[in-house]
Structures are given as C-alpha cells and as structure tokens.
Write a protein that holds these residues in place. Structure first.
Motif, mmCIF file in Angstrom:
data_model
loop_
_atom_site.group_PDB
_atom_site.id
_atom_site.type_symbol
_atom_site.label_atom_id
_atom_site.label_comp_id
_atom_site.label_asym_id
_atom_site.label_seq_id
_atom_site.Cartn_x
_atom_site.Cartn_y
_atom_site.Cartn_z
ATOM 1 N N ASP A 109 1.986 1.701 -3.411
ATOM 2 C CA ASP A 109 0.907 2.248 -4.245
ATOM 3 C C ASP A 109 0.701 3.721 -3.983
ATOM 4 O O ASP A 109 0.466 4.508 -4.915
ATOM 5 N N VAL A 110 0.743 4.084 -2.723
ATOM 6 C CA VAL A 110 0.581 5.500 -2.379
ATOM 7 C C VAL A 110 1.702 6.328 -2.974
ATOM 8 O O VAL A 110 1.475 7.422 -3.520
ATOM 9 N N GLU B 196 0.829 -1.209 0.000
ATOM 10 C CA GLU B 196 0.000 0.000 0.000
ATOM 11 C C GLU B 196 0.857 1.249 0.000
ATOM 12 O O GLU B 196 0.529 2.243 -0.655
ATOM 13 N N THR C 207 3.418 5.503 -5.614
ATOM 14 C CA THR C 207 3.202 5.547 -7.070
ATOM 15 C C THR C 207 2.101 6.542 -7.426
ATOM 16 O O THR C 207 2.218 7.301 -8.395
ATOM 17 N N THR C 208 1.009 6.518 -6.621
ATOM 18 C CA THR C 208 -0.081 7.468 -6.852
ATOM 19 C C THR C 208 0.398 8.898 -6.703
ATOM 20 O O THR C 208 0.014 9.785 -7.483
ATOM 21 N N PHE C 209 1.218 9.103 -5.724
ATOM 22 C CA PHE C 209 1.746 10.460 -5.509
ATOM 23 C C PHE C 209 2.599 10.903 -6.695
ATOM 24 O O PHE C 209 2.517 12.055 -7.134
ATOM 25 N N LYS C 210 3.407 9.941 -7.202
ATOM 26 C CA LYS C 210 4.259 10.301 -8.332
ATOM 27 C C LYS C 210 3.427 10.566 -9.595
ATOM 28 O O LYS C 210 3.787 11.396 -10.421
ATOM 29 N N GLN C 211 2.246 9.808 -9.750
ATOM 30 C CA GLN C 211 1.406 9.964 -10.926
ATOM 31 C C GLN C 211 0.202 10.868 -10.639
ATOM 32 O O GLN C 211 -0.833 10.755 -11.303
ATOM 33 N N HIS C 212 0.324 11.747 -9.689
ATOM 34 C CA HIS C 212 -0.813 12.573 -9.258
ATOM 35 C C HIS C 212 -1.395 13.395 -10.400
ATOM 36 O O HIS C 212 -2.614 13.459 -10.592
ATOM 37 N N LEU D 142 -3.291 11.123 -12.878
ATOM 38 C CA LEU D 142 -4.546 10.654 -12.306
ATOM 39 C C LEU D 142 -5.581 11.765 -12.238
ATOM 40 O O LEU D 142 -6.776 11.547 -12.461
#
Length: 421
Positions: A70-71, A67, A73-78, A81
């Motif tokens: 993932d967080v 997780e 990765t999500t932050f890097k692809q903010h 997204l």
C-alpha cells in the motif's frame, strides 16, 4: 564344568572394575534417557504455542507486506492523492472567487468518486469537507438573491441552486420569494432611513419603490418558475398560488402604510399627488394581475371626507365667531360695486353677502376648503360629502337662529332692519 566356573570367577575377579564401570554407565545412560524423555515431553507440550507464534509471525509478515505494498502504491500515486486532498481547498477557493459552475463540478466529481469507492474512508472525509463548502456556496447564492440583481443573474442563481440540489422546486420558489422580499424590505429601509422625510415625501417615495421593485420581483418569478403550458401552473394560478399570496401580503402592508401616513397630510395637493402615484402604481402592477386600485379607494375617501369635515368645522367656528363680534353693518355701495365689476359670473359668491360679514366669512372658509379639496375630489364621496356639508350648514343655521333670538330685542332702528332684511 568346575574349571569353567573357576575360570569365570577368575575373569570376574580380574575384571571387577569393568563390571562396576558398566553398571555405573548403564545407570547414567538410564538417567540420561529419563531426563531426555522429560525434556521431550516438555518440548512436545510447547510445540503448539510455538506453532501459533509462528503463524502469528506469518500473519504479521503478510500484513506488513500488504502495508508495504500500500505504501508503495501510495508513493506511486502521490500526485493523484495530493490532488484529491486539495479538492476541499480548491472548492473553497472557487466559492470565494464566485466560480460557482466550477465549484459544482468539483463537488459532483467528489461524489462520483465516493459512489465508485464507497469503502474508502479518505473519500468519505473528502465528501464531508465538500458538503461544508457547499453550505458556504448556498449561503452566497442566497445572499445574491437578497441583493439588487437583474433577471439574467436571477436565472443564473436559480440554475445553480437547482444543480446544488438542496431544495425541492416548491422550496426553491418559497426561498426565492423570501430572499427577494428581504431585498425589497432592505431597499425600502435604506431609502426611508432619512429622518428628515416628511409624511408626503415618505408616501411618494414608498409608492415609487413598491411600483418598481414589486413589479420587478413578480416579473422575475414568472420568468423563472411559471410555465403556462403546464397544467400544474394553471391549477396554481386558479387559487392565486404562492406568488400572489406573497404579493397580496406586500400590498396589504403598503395599504397599511397609506392608512398610517395619509392622516398626517394636511394639504389637498399632497393627497392628490399621493393618490395619483398610488393609482399609477396599481395600473402598472395591473399588467401582472396585481391591480389594487379598488382596494385603496376607501383610504383616500376617508381622508378627503376627514379634511372636508375639519375644514367645514373651522368655517363654522369662524362663522360663529363673526356672529359674536356684533358686526352687521352693510358694506358701502362703492366697495360693493367694485366687487361686482371684478367678480361677475356663476362661480363667484353674490355681492349681497358683503352686507352680512358672518355669511361672507362662512362663504370664504367654505370656498377655501373646497378649493383645497378640488385637486383630490373623488366622485364616490359625493353622497357622503353632501351629508357632511349639510350637517355643517345645518349647524350654522342653528347658530344663526340662536343669534337672531339673542339679538332681536337688542337691535334697534336701521341696525335691526338690516338684520331682518
């Protein structure tokens, strides 16, 4: 040996306390060992639970680590997204501002992403929102087809509907005709909404609207859908196809309007004007294979014969009323000669009618009727019109004969001689 035994007893007596302490110590050690054994058995029984708990902690640690990744990765692809989450809003904005090409491109992009990553729940929700916006786009395109648009706009709208992929080709044709028919009906209702329009003005305006709009719709349909090099369209044209079924229904409605409105017209020039417009409309639509002039002839023929029958009926009533007025004196010679000077030729009634007022009245009324119908005379009604005229004149002859029977014994002298002459 006695010495050794005595010495041993002496040492035992002397070290009696040490022996007691050793015994106590051994007993304590034994008790401690037994307690330790029990504790070891309890510990061994709890080791599997501890092992399971440790494994659960390890699994949780792995999940937390995943997780966390993932967080991260999500932050890097903010930014990416955020752009994806804005796709439905962007699509809705494009639809409301009528950027239809861009809206379809956005919808295609969302579906392409879902096809690549079908296991991503966010993308499934995204495509669901996109489908809602596509429904709004479809409604707007259909509303455009129900408005007053020209052929280029129709081509553009149909192209967008094909890209949208909600209709098959057959359904798209049906939808096009349904929407254009709704626009035609709304245009007619708007133009005919004035209650002050009389029957004549209504029929003239309705005919003009049918001529312009029906021709326009048929032209648009043929330009958009029909491919005359296609075998399928050649087969469709053999039985009329969807287009001609719709056009036939529209023309049948138009003929119903004529059948309802023509009986309300009382003047021949109005009937002639409506007939001329209807014939021009039929010839105009004939360029698209919709010549209906032969179908509306019976409607006008019936109206003309109805007017003739009514007019001759009025003439017969006037003739009978004149007979009952007891006027049968001849016209003065001076007035008769003046009439003869101004009315020479085959198109004028003979001056001898002036001596018989009832016949003169009948002649005048009959001429009025024929003059009224002169502008809308239809050659195909010749036989039936002759029958109507013969019937009216026959009734007049019967009335004249009955009048002669009634007046034969009453009239005397010159009056009777004039009546017999």
């Amino acid at each position: 040996s006695r010495a050794n035994k005595k010495e041993t007893e002496t040492h035992a007596v002397e070290n009696y306390g040490a022996f007691l302490q050793s015994a106590v110590c051994v007993r304590n050690v034994r008790e401690e060992l037994e307690s330790s054994g029990r504790l070891l058995h309890e510990l061994a029984a709890r080791v599997p639970g501890l092992q399971s708990a440790c494994e659960g902690v390890a699994e949780q640690a792995k999940a937390i680590d995943a997780e966390r990744k993932d967080v991260l990765t999500t932050f890097k692809q903010h930014n990416q997204l955020l752009e994806l989450l804005e796709v439905p809003q962007l699509l809705d904005t494009a639809v409301r501002n009528e950027y239809y090409e861009e809206a379809l491109d956005i919808a295609a992009f969302a579906r392409k992403l879902l096809s690549r990553h079908s296991d991503v729940g966010l993308l499934r929700e995204l495509v669901t929102s996109v489908e809602v916006c596509e429904g709004h786009l479809l409604q707007q395109l259909l509303q455009k087809l129900q408005s007053n648009i020209q052929l280029p706009v129709c081509l553009h709208v149909i192209g967008l509907l094909r890209r949208l992929g909600k209709h098959s080709d057959e359904q798209l044709r049906f939808t096009f005709l349904r929407c254009r028919d709704a626009w035609l009906q709304s245009a007619v209702d708007e133009a005919m909404g004035h209650s002050s329009l009389g029957s004549y003005a209504y029929l003239c305006k309705y005919t003009d609207l049918m001529r312009m709009h029906l021709f326009e719709i048929v032209t648009q349909y043929r330009a958009i859908f029909l491919d005359f090099n296609s075998v399928q369209e050649e087969e469709a044209s053999a039985d009329g196809g969807l287009l001609y079924a719709w056009a036939n229904n529209r023309l049948a409605h138009y003929m119903g309007v004529l059948a309802h409105g023509l009986p309300l017209l009382k003047e021949g020039n109005q009937i002639a004007s409506v007939l001329e417009k209807a014939m021009y409309c039929g010839a105009y639509l004939g360029r698209e294979g919709l010549d209906f002039r032969g179908a509306i002839s019976p409607v006008f023929e019936d109206k003309v014969l109805s007017l003739l029958h009514h007019g001759l009926g009025v003439a017969r009533e006037a003739f009978e009323a004149s007979l009952q007025s007891q006027r049968s004196t001849p016209m003065p010679a001076a007035l008769k000669s003046r009439y003869e000077e101004g009315s020479q030729g085959a198109l004028f009634p003979p001056s001898a009618l002036l001596d018989f007022p009832a016949l003169a009245v009948l002649c005048n009324k009959a001429v009025e009727v024929l003059n009224e119908l002169r502008e809308c005379a239809i050659a195909s009604t010749r036989t039936r019109a002759g029958t109507v005229a013969e019937g009216a004149l026959g009734s007049c002859c019967e009335a004249l004969a009955m009048h002669w029977v009634d007046q034969e014994g009453v009239r005397e002298g010159e009056d009777r001689a004039h009546l017999i002459a």
